[in-house]
Write an enzyme that holds these catalytic residues in place. Structure first.
Site, PDB file in Angstrom:
ATOM      1  CB  SER A  39      -0.938   0.013   1.213  1.00 30.30           C
ATOM      2  OG  SER A  39      -2.002  -0.891   1.036  1.00 30.30           O
ATOM      3  CE  LYS A  42      -4.479   1.614  -0.902  1.00 32.38           C
ATOM      4  NZ  LYS A  42      -3.898   0.403  -0.307  1.00 32.38           N
ATOM      5  CB  SER A  99      -4.745   1.770   3.778  1.00 33.62           C
ATOM      6  OG  SER A  99      -3.796   1.248   2.869  1.00 33.62           O
TER       7      SER A  99
END
Length: 375
Positions: A39, A42, A99
Site C-alpha cells: 500500500s 498508494k 488505506s
C-alpha cells in the site's frame, strides 16, 4: 551511499533515510532494488490526485462514481459500493487514513485517460519517470499484489519528499488518525501508521503490508527545524515495524546535528585568470552552507576546491567557476558551486602583451620586458 552500516543496522530488508532539511542521505540499504511496495505505492496515486486538484482537473468537493471494478477490491477498504458517489476529499482521506484499495481505484479511474485503473497505472509509471523515480513500475493504483508492480525505497523517499514539498496545504491529511466515513464500518476508521502516536514529531505518511512485501512504512517526522523522511520494508510483524521506525527516527535526530559551514558571499579561494584586467578572481559560495554532521565527529570536516584554471576572461560576477567538495564522517560528499566574486573584463592591449610575454617566457625563456619593447 548512506552512513556506514556499522553506525546503524536496520532489521528492514531495504531502507532509505533522508534528512530533508539538508538533503543528506543518512542510510541507504538496498535502496535502489525494485520491491513489492504494497500500500505504500498508494502515495503515487495520492500525489497525482493532489496534482489534479491543483491543476483544476478535479475539484476537491467533486463527487465521483464507484465502479464495479473498484467496489470489488477487498483488503483495506472504505467498503464502497456502486450506489455511492463520494467526494474527492473523502476519497483522499479514505486512501490516506483508511488505506482504501477501493477509494484508490475510484480516483484512478477518474484520472485515467482511458477510464481504467490499468490505464492510470501506466500514467503513474510515466509520471514517476518524469519525477526521477527510475526503479518504479506500477500495475495498479493501490499496491494490490501483482507481478511487476515494484518500487524502490529511494523512489518512495523521493515521492514522500515531493508530497511534503509540493503540497503543504494537503500534507496535514497524513497526520489524521481517524476518518469515520459515513460511520459505515467503525472498526475500520483509524490510521494504521504507528509513529503518529509516539510523540516524536511524526506526521505521515503511509503503511504497507502484504505477505510478499512484509510490513513496511514510509514515515516522516519534524523536530525543530529538521525533518526526517524514512522508508523501510520487509519487517516480519507490525510490532517490528513500529519499533524499527522509532529507532530510526531517534537515531537520525539524536546522532546528527545541523552545522553552519559558510555564509553566502564568503570567499573560499582564488582562481588565476587568463587574459583579464585582473590576474585572479575570488571564488565564493552563493548561498549559506548548512550541513548535517555526526555528533561524534563534528570536527572531522574535509574540504577541497575544484576548478580548471586559469579561467579565461571575461568573467561575470556570479558565474559558476568551480566546486567546493565537502566530506565528513562517512556521509556522502556535499558539492557546492563556487561562483565569481566580481567581474573581470577582458584585458586591454597592455594586459594581452603581458600575457603573451609570459607565455613566451615560459616556452622559450624570453624576457616579457624584451617582448614588450619589440612590439
Amino acid at each position: 551511499m548512506g552512513v556506514n552500516a556499522q553506525t546503524f543496522d536496520t532489521r528492514a530488508t531495504a531502507a532509505y533515510v533522508l534528512d530533508q532539511t539538508t538533503g543528506t542521505v543518512l542510510l541507504a540499504k538496498n535502496a535502489d532494488e525494485p520491491l513489492p511496495p504494497a500500500s505504500m505505492s498508494k502515495l503515487m496515486t495520492i500525489y497525482m490526485a493532489f496534482e489534479a486538484v491543483a491543476d483544476g482537473i478535479l475539484a476537491i468537493d467533486e463527487k465521483l462514481p464507484v465502479s464495479t471494478h473498484a467496489s470489488a477490491y477487498t483488503g483495506s477498504s472504505m467498503f464502497l459500493d456502486t450506489t455511492d458517489r463520494v467526494s474527492v476529499e473523502d476519497l483522499l482521506r479514505g486512501v490516506i487514513v483508511l488505506s482504501g484499495n477501493d477509494a484508490s481505484a475510484v480516483l484512478a479511474e477518474a484520472l485515467s485517460l482511458d477510464g481504467t485503473e490499468a490505464g492510470f497505472a501506466h500514467q503513474m509509471t510515466e509520471r514517476g519517470r518524469e519525477m526521477g523515480m527510475t526503479h518504479s513500475t506500477f500495475k495498479n493504483s493501490n499496491g494490490w499484489p501483482v507481478a511487476g508492480h515494484r518500487m524502490s525505497m529511494r523512489d518512495l523517499g523521493l515521492l514522500a519528499d515531493r508530497l511534503i514539498t509540493d503540497y503543504p496545504t494537503y500534507y496535514p491529511l497524513f497526520a489524521e488518525r481517524e476518518f469515520a466515513f459515513d460511520s459505515r464500518v467503525p472498526s475500520n476508521s483509524r490510521n494504521r501508521n504507528p509513529v503518529l502516536s509516539m510523540g516524536i514529531g511524526a506526521d505521515g505518511l503511509k503503511t504497507g503490508h502484504t505477505q510478499e512485501a512484509g510490513f513496511g512504512l514510509v514515515g516522516s517526522a519534524k523536530q525543530g527545524d529538521r525533518r526526517i523522511i524514512f522508508v523501510i520494508t520487509g519487517l516480519e510483524t507490525r510490532q517490528a515495524r513500529a519499533e524499527e521506525s522509532e529507532k530510526i527516527l531517534n537515531w537520525a535526530f539524536r546522532q546528527f546535528a545541523q552545522k553552519d559551514v559558510a555564509q553566502g558571499g564568503m570567499r573560499i579561494a582564488e582562481a588565476d585568470v587568463w587574459m583579464g584586467e585582473l590576474p585572479s578572481v575570488g571564488l565564493t559560495v552563493a548561498d549559506n552552507i548548512s550541513l548535517l554532521v555526526p555528533i561524534a565527529n563534528q570536527d572531522g570536516l574535509d574540504a577541497k576546491v575544484i576548478y580548471t584554471g586559469p579561467i579565461e576572461a571575461p568573467i561575470v560576477a556570479g558565474q559558476a567557476l568551480g566546486e567546493l567538495v565537502i566530506s565528513l564522517g562517512g556521509l556522502p560528499e556535499h558539492r557546492v558551486p563556487l561562483v565569481a566574486e566580481h567581474d573581470v573584463p577582458l584585458g586591454g592591449f597592455n594586459a594581452r602583451i603581458r600575457v603573451a610575454g609570459e607565455v613566451l617566457w615560459d616556452k622559450f625563456g624570453l624576457s616579457p620586458d624584451i617582448i614588450g619593447a619589440e612590439s
